[in-house]
Design a protein around this motif. Sequence first.
Motif, PDB file in Angstrom:
ATOM      1  N   ASP A 159     -14.839  14.917  -2.597  1.00  0.00           N
ATOM      2  CA  ASP A 159     -14.711  14.990  -4.062  1.00  0.00           C
ATOM      3  C   ASP A 159     -16.056  14.847  -4.757  1.00  0.00           C
ATOM      4  N   SER A 160     -16.904  13.954  -4.219  1.00  0.00           N
ATOM      5  CA  SER A 160     -18.167  13.664  -4.896  1.00  0.00           C
ATOM      6  C   SER A 160     -19.177  14.794  -4.778  1.00  0.00           C
ATOM      7  N   LEU A 161     -19.085  15.582  -3.698  1.00  0.00           N
ATOM      8  CA  LEU A 161     -20.096  16.616  -3.456  1.00  0.00           C
ATOM      9  C   LEU A 161     -19.631  18.040  -3.751  1.00  0.00           C
ATOM     10  N   ALA A 162     -18.330  18.236  -3.910  1.00  0.00           N
ATOM     11  CA  ALA A 162     -17.803  19.602  -4.039  1.00  0.00           C
ATOM     12  C   ALA A 162     -18.446  20.376  -5.179  1.00  0.00           C
ATOM     13  N   VAL A 178       0.256   0.325   8.119  1.00  0.00           N
ATOM     14  CA  VAL A 178       0.250  -1.113   8.395  1.00  0.00           C
ATOM     15  C   VAL A 178      -0.814  -1.435   9.429  1.00  0.00           C
ATOM     16  N   GLY A 179      -1.624  -2.441   9.154  1.00  0.00           N
ATOM     17  CA  GLY A 179      -2.654  -2.881  10.089  1.00  0.00           C
ATOM     18  C   GLY A 179      -3.904  -2.032  10.073  1.00  0.00           C
ATOM     19  N   GLN A 180      -4.007  -1.121   9.096  1.00  0.00           N
ATOM     20  CA  GLN A 180      -5.160  -0.215   9.067  1.00  0.00           C
ATOM     21  C   GLN A 180      -5.839  -0.185   7.691  1.00  0.00           C
ATOM     22  N   THR A 181      -5.934  -1.319   7.044  1.00  0.00           N
ATOM     23  CA  THR A 181      -6.610  -1.334   5.740  1.00  0.00           C
ATOM     24  C   THR A 181      -8.053  -0.882   5.869  1.00  0.00           C
ATOM     25  N   ASN A 182      -8.711  -1.287   6.953  1.00  0.00           N
ATOM     26  CA  ASN A 182     -10.104  -0.879   7.163  1.00  0.00           C
ATOM     27  C   ASN A 182     -10.193   0.623   7.457  1.00  0.00           C
ATOM     28  N   TYR A 183      -9.354   1.087   8.380  1.00  0.00           N
ATOM     29  CA  TYR A 183      -9.369   2.498   8.774  1.00  0.00           C
ATOM     30  C   TYR A 183      -8.962   3.400   7.605  1.00  0.00           C
ATOM     31  N   ALA A 184      -7.898   3.027   6.902  1.00  0.00           N
ATOM     32  CA  ALA A 184      -7.431   3.837   5.777  1.00  0.00           C
ATOM     33  C   ALA A 184      -8.466   3.899   4.667  1.00  0.00           C
ATOM     34  N   ALA A 185      -9.150   2.778   4.425  1.00  0.00           N
ATOM     35  CA  ALA A 185     -10.213   2.785   3.414  1.00  0.00           C
ATOM     36  C   ALA A 185     -11.323   3.739   3.812  1.00  0.00           C
ATOM     37  N   SER A 186     -11.698   3.714   5.089  1.00  0.00           N
ATOM     38  CA  SER A 186     -12.783   4.593   5.546  1.00  0.00           C
ATOM     39  C   SER A 186     -12.393   6.056   5.447  1.00  0.00           C
ATOM     40  N   LYS A 187     -11.149   6.382   5.773  1.00  0.00           N
ATOM     41  CA  LYS A 187     -10.717   7.774   5.757  1.00  0.00           C
ATOM     42  C   LYS A 187     -10.458   8.272   4.339  1.00  0.00           C
ATOM     43  N   ALA A 188      -9.999   7.403   3.465  1.00  0.00           N
ATOM     44  CA  ALA A 188      -9.902   7.783   2.056  1.00  0.00           C
ATOM     45  C   ALA A 188     -11.298   8.004   1.491  1.00  0.00           C
ATOM     46  N   GLY A 189     -12.259   7.240   1.985  1.00  0.00           N
ATOM     47  CA  GLY A 189     -13.644   7.424   1.566  1.00  0.00           C
ATOM     48  C   GLY A 189     -14.202   8.769   1.987  1.00  0.00           C
ATOM     49  N   VAL A 190     -13.774   9.285   3.140  1.00  0.00           N
ATOM     50  CA  VAL A 190     -14.195  10.619   3.569  1.00  0.00           C
ATOM     51  C   VAL A 190     -13.710  11.656   2.559  1.00  0.00           C
ATOM     52  N   ILE A 191     -12.491  11.478   2.073  1.00  0.00           N
ATOM     53  CA  ILE A 191     -11.975  12.371   1.033  1.00  0.00           C
ATOM     54  C   ILE A 191     -12.799  12.207  -0.239  1.00  0.00           C
ATOM     55  N   GLY A 192     -13.193  10.972  -0.530  1.00  0.00           N
ATOM     56  CA  GLY A 192     -14.057  10.729  -1.682  1.00  0.00           C
ATOM     57  C   GLY A 192     -15.401  11.418  -1.555  1.00  0.00           C
ATOM     58  N   LEU A 193     -15.920  11.498  -0.330  1.00  0.00           N
ATOM     59  CA  LEU A 193     -17.181  12.194  -0.098  1.00  0.00           C
ATOM     60  C   LEU A 193     -17.041  13.679  -0.442  1.00  0.00           C
ATOM     61  N   GLU A 224     -21.436  19.534  -6.544  1.00  0.00           N
ATOM     62  CA  GLU A 224     -22.885  19.294  -6.575  1.00  0.00           C
ATOM     63  C   GLU A 224     -23.667  20.191  -5.626  1.00  0.00           C
ATOM     64  N   LEU A 225     -23.037  20.627  -4.548  1.00  0.00           N
ATOM     65  CA  LEU A 225     -23.755  21.367  -3.521  1.00  0.00           C
ATOM     66  C   LEU A 225     -24.196  22.734  -4.029  1.00  0.00           C
ATOM     67  N   ASP A 226     -25.365  23.150  -3.577  1.00  0.00           N
ATOM     68  CA  ASP A 226     -25.872  24.467  -3.957  1.00  0.00           C
ATOM     69  C   ASP A 226     -26.121  25.292  -2.696  1.00  0.00           C
ATOM     70  N   ARG A 227     -26.752  26.426  -2.833  1.00  0.00           N
ATOM     71  CA  ARG A 227     -27.091  27.345  -1.733  1.00  0.00           C
ATOM     72  C   ARG A 227     -25.855  27.811  -0.959  1.00  0.00           C
ATOM     73  N   GLY A 228     -24.680  27.758  -1.613  1.00  0.00           N
ATOM     74  CA  GLY A 228     -23.465  28.233  -0.964  1.00  0.00           C
ATOM     75  C   GLY A 228     -22.877  27.294   0.060  1.00  0.00           C
ATOM     76  N   ILE A 229     -23.367  26.058   0.114  1.00  0.00           N
ATOM     77  CA  ILE A 229     -22.864  25.083   1.084  1.00  0.00           C
ATOM     78  C   ILE A 229     -21.503  24.565   0.621  1.00  0.00           C
ATOM     79  N   THR A 230     -20.545  24.489   1.534  1.00  0.00           N
ATOM     80  CA  THR A 230     -19.209  23.996   1.216  1.00  0.00           C
ATOM     81  C   THR A 230     -18.972  22.643   1.869  1.00  0.00           C
ATOM     82  N   ILE A 231     -18.000  21.896   1.318  1.00  0.00           N
ATOM     83  CA  ILE A 231     -17.586  20.631   1.920  1.00  0.00           C
ATOM     84  C   ILE A 231     -16.079  20.503   1.801  1.00  0.00           C
ATOM     85  N   ASN A 232     -15.437  20.177   2.914  1.00  0.00           N
ATOM     86  CA  ASN A 232     -13.987  20.040   2.986  1.00  0.00           C
ATOM     87  C   ASN A 232     -13.638  18.947   3.989  1.00  0.00           C
ATOM     88  N   ALA A 233     -12.361  18.617   4.060  1.00  0.00           N
ATOM     89  CA  ALA A 233     -11.917  17.613   5.034  1.00  0.00           C
ATOM     90  C   ALA A 233     -10.583  18.020   5.634  1.00  0.00           C
TER      91      ALA A 233
END
Length: 449
Positions: free
Chosen positions: A368-371, A351-366, A373-382
Motif C-alpha cells: 500500500d505504501s509504495l504502490a 490464534v497464537g499468531q499475533t506476531n506473525y499476523a502483524a508481520s504479514k499485515a505489514g507486508v500488505i502495508g508495504l 510512489e514507485l517510478d520507472r514502471g516498477i510494480t509491487i504486489n503481494a
Amino acid sequence: MSDLYRGFTDSAIGKQVSRLLGLPQPAELERYDAGAPLVDGTVAVGGRGRLADELVGILDTLGIAAVTDTSGDDTFKGLVLDATGLTSSDQLVALRDFFTPLLRRLDRCPRVVVLGTPPELVTGEERVAQRALEGFTRSLGKEIGRGGTVQLVYVAEGAEGAVHSTLAFLLSPKSAYVSGQVVRIGAHGSTAGGEVADWLKPLDGRVALVTGASRGIGEQIARVLHRDGATVVGVDVPQAASELQALMKELDGDHLVLDITAKDAPQRIARHLKEKHGGVDVVVHNAGITRDRRLANMAASADKGDRFEQVIAVNLTAPERITRELLDQKAINDNGSIVGVASIAGIAGNVGQTNYAASKAGVIGLVDSLADELDRGITINAVAPGFIITQMTAAVPFATREVGQRLNAMAQGGLPVDVAETIAWYASPGSTAVTGNVVRVCGQMMLGA
C-alpha cells in the motif's frame, strides 16, 4: 503429503458416505504443465462494455479459443463477462442473464472472470453497480464447485490493452487455488501492458531474486520462475546453504548465503545483483518464520531470542530494508516487479499468531505504501497464502490439519506451486499495469476472505 480425506471421498464407498452425510467432496484440481496450452477448451465471452469487442482477439493472441455465440449445447472451459458497461444497479440482471444458462454447461475445473471498472474511479450509480460485482463474484466462487474458480478484474479506463497477462493467468490451470479474488489493472500508475515475446517463457532474459529459496514455497517459486525463463538468484541462511546451492546448480542459477536480518544484508544483496547481473527484474520477499504462542505467554526472552521481535525482523523489517536499498541504488531494473509473501493470517488473524499476523499485515502495508510512489514502471504486489501443504503444515496435529484444509470453497489445501504461479503472473513483463494488489491463494476461505 497426500490428502487422505480426498482419497477417501474419491473411492466408491467414500462417495456414498460423504453424500449421505453431506460432507465436502473436494475435486482434483487441474494444474499447469510446462508447455501445455493455457486453456484446454473453449471460453465463452459476453457483455457490452469497453473490452467486449476486443476480448476474442485478446484471447486469440494467448492461444485461447473463444466464442461469443453460446446458442448451441457445447461445453465451456471458461466464461468471461465484460461488465464494464454496467452503470446502474438495475443493469446487474445482466449477470444472471449471461451466467445462469451457461453454468451447467461448464467443463470440470472451469474458470470464470468478470471484468469491471474500479469503483473508486467512477461516481454515482455506476460506482454502486461496479462495487456490487464483488459480492456477486465472491458468492459465485463458493457455488461453482467441481474445482472451478471465479475472479473479478477491475480494469481502469485506458488499461484495456493491459489485460493479457491477467487473463492468461486467471483462465489457465496456473490459478488452480486462487478464487473469489479482486484484481485491479491500471488503478495505480501505469495503464500500459508490457510486451511478452513468448507466453511460454515470459521471463526470458530476466533476473529474479528469491529469499528463503532453498525449500518449501521458496523452492517452488524458484522453479516456476526458472521454468518461465528467469535466471534465479536464491538467498537463504547459512544453515540452508547446501540445499540452496544444490537447487541453484540444478536451475543454472546463482546463490547468496546470508541472514537477511543482518545489518549489511541489503547492501550485500544490492552489490551482488549489480556486480554479477547488472541489476534485478523480479524481487520476491519469501523468507519467513513463525514463532507461535498466545500473546499472554509471549514475554520477552533474552536467552532464547524474542519471539515477537524475531518474526517482525525476518518477515517484515528485512523486506522493507532490502526493498529500500534496491530502490535507492536503482538495482531494480525498469519495469521490474517486487512481490511480498503475506498470509491470510495477516488479513483474518489467527490464534497464537499475533506476531506473525502483524508481520504479514505489514507486508500488505508495504504494498500500500509504495504502490503510488514507485517510478520507472516498477510494480509491487503481494500474495497471501492460506492453507498450503508443506513440511510445516505436515507437523500440525491431524485433526487441526484436516479441519484447516476443508474451510475453503475447494475443501482442500493448496500446494506451494499455487503460490509460485501467482508470483510468476505478477513478475511477467505483461503485468506492468498490475500493481498495488493483494491476491489470496487460499481456495477462497469461507471466513475472512
